[in-house]
Write a protein that holds these residues in place. Structure first.
Motif, short mmCIF file in Angstrom:
data_model
loop_
_atom_site.label_atom_id
_atom_site.label_comp_id
_atom_site.label_asym_id
_atom_site.label_seq_id
_atom_site.Cartn_x
_atom_site.Cartn_y
_atom_site.Cartn_z
N PRO A 1 0.82 -1.16 -0.06
CA PRO A 1 -0.03 -0.02 -0.03
C PRO A 1 0.68 1.34 0.16
CG PRO A 1 -0.04 -1.15 2.04
CD PRO A 1 0.71 -1.94 1.29
N GLU A 2 1.90 1.27 0.36
CA GLU A 2 2.85 2.34 0.58
C GLU A 2 4.13 2.68 0.07
OE1 GLU A 2 2.42 4.84 4.45
OE2 GLU A 2 0.22 3.91 4.64
N PRO A 3 4.57 3.24 -0.99
CA PRO A 3 3.63 3.74 -1.76
C PRO A 3 2.99 2.59 -2.71
CG PRO A 3 5.74 3.73 -2.86
CD PRO A 3 5.86 3.37 -1.52
N ASP B 1 -5.14 2.08 -12.03
CA ASP B 1 -6.41 2.42 -11.34
C ASP B 1 -7.21 1.32 -11.08
OD1 ASP B 1 -5.52 5.16 -11.61
OD2 ASP B 1 -6.94 5.74 -13.30
N ARG B 2 -7.47 0.11 -11.84
CA ARG B 2 -8.12 -0.69 -11.73
C ARG B 2 -7.94 -1.59 -10.51
NH1 ARG B 2 -10.03 2.10 -14.51
NH2 ARG B 2 -11.29 2.33 -12.39
N PHE B 3 -6.61 -1.86 -10.22
CA PHE B 3 -6.19 -2.75 -9.18
C PHE B 3 -6.27 -1.83 -7.78
CE2 PHE B 3 -4.82 -5.48 -12.52
CZ PHE B 3 -4.25 -6.61 -11.91
N ALA B 4 -5.90 -0.58 -7.99
CA ALA B 4 -6.05 0.24 -6.69
C ALA B 4 -7.54 0.11 -6.33
CB ALA B 4 -5.45 1.62 -7.01
N ASP B 5 -8.60 0.35 -6.99
CA ASP B 5 -9.79 0.47 -6.55
C ASP B 5 -10.14 -0.95 -6.03
OD1 ASP B 5 -12.43 1.26 -6.66
OD2 ASP B 5 -13.26 0.04 -8.37
N VAL B 6 -9.79 -1.93 -6.35
CA VAL B 6 -9.92 -3.42 -5.80
C VAL B 6 -9.19 -3.43 -4.45
CG1 VAL B 6 -9.59 -5.89 -6.08
CG2 VAL B 6 -10.15 -4.69 -8.17
N ALA B 7 -8.02 -3.05 -4.60
CA ALA B 7 -7.18 -3.02 -3.30
C ALA B 7 -7.58 -2.27 -2.00
CB ALA B 7 -5.65 -2.80 -3.51
N PHE B 8 -7.87 -0.80 -2.46
CA PHE B 8 -8.04 0.04 -1.44
C PHE B 8 -9.47 0.48 -1.31
CE2 PHE B 8 -3.71 1.14 -3.35
CZ PHE B 8 -3.22 0.46 -2.59
#
Length: 188
Positions: free
Chosen positions: A54-56, A95-102
């Motif tokens: 998650p970071e970064p 963007d697609r993976f960040a939406d799923v993950a976060f």
């Protein structure tokens, strides 16, 4: 639009989603330890497992099926998105993976993938499923990518083609409500 199971067109994606629903039980999401790729040899060539840091935000392929690697022209296992993609393709994928993950969502969408920005383009459907070891934070994304057609145009041309963009839809649903909620469709 309906629930996600009825939105997913490919039977293999539906079977993977059904596995995810069954494996999670009463939890919002199953964990990575619940999924052994070797238990699913028929799906393995089209599966991938992506580790989430998650970071970064860094996404790294821990497993990528042989069919996907052949289509890409190289092995993706062990590589980050930044190692493999650039420009609009990197942004869309991230963007697609960040939406799923976060946001703890499931994503089902079509996309265009290739090994560079001028080679043959293929259209794929991709299912992204969140996995969580602690039940609260997504640490892994389990997914499947299935080719549905071929193109001979680069990603930038496809991205700016209005007819293609109208079909560039992302269906999402909250992981916690995946079995019963209607999907949200984003038109990008």
């Amino acid at each position: 639009m309906g629930d996600l199971m009825h939105t997913i067109a490919d039977p293999e994606h539906r079977a993977l989603f059904d596995w995810w629903l069954t494996a999670r039980g009463e939890r919002d999401m199953p964990s990575r330890s619940d999924f052994d790729p070797l238990d699913h040899p028929r799906w393995l060539p089209r599966l991938f497992i992506v580790e989430v840091n998650p970071e970064p935000p860094v996404f790294r392929y821990r497993l990528c099926g042989t069919e996907i690697d052949v289509q890409q022209g190289y092995s993706m296992t062990g590589h980050t998105f930044e190692d493999l993609f650039e420009g609009e393709l990197l942004r869309f994928t991230h963007d697609r993976f960040a939406d799923v993950a976060f946001n703890r969502r499931i994503s089902y969408h079509s996309t265009h993938f290739s090994n560079d920005n001028i080679a043959k383009r293929s259209r794929f459907t991709r299912l992204l499923l969140p996995l969580s070891g602690d039940g609260a934070h997504v640490d892994t994304v389990l997914g499947s990518r299935i080719e549905v057609s071929n193109f001979r145009r680069n990603f930038e041309q496809l991205d700016h083609d209005a007819a293609v963009r109208r079909r560039y839809e992302v269906a999402t649903v909250s992981a916690a409500d995946a079995a019963r909620a209607d999907v949200t469709v984003l038109r990008l």
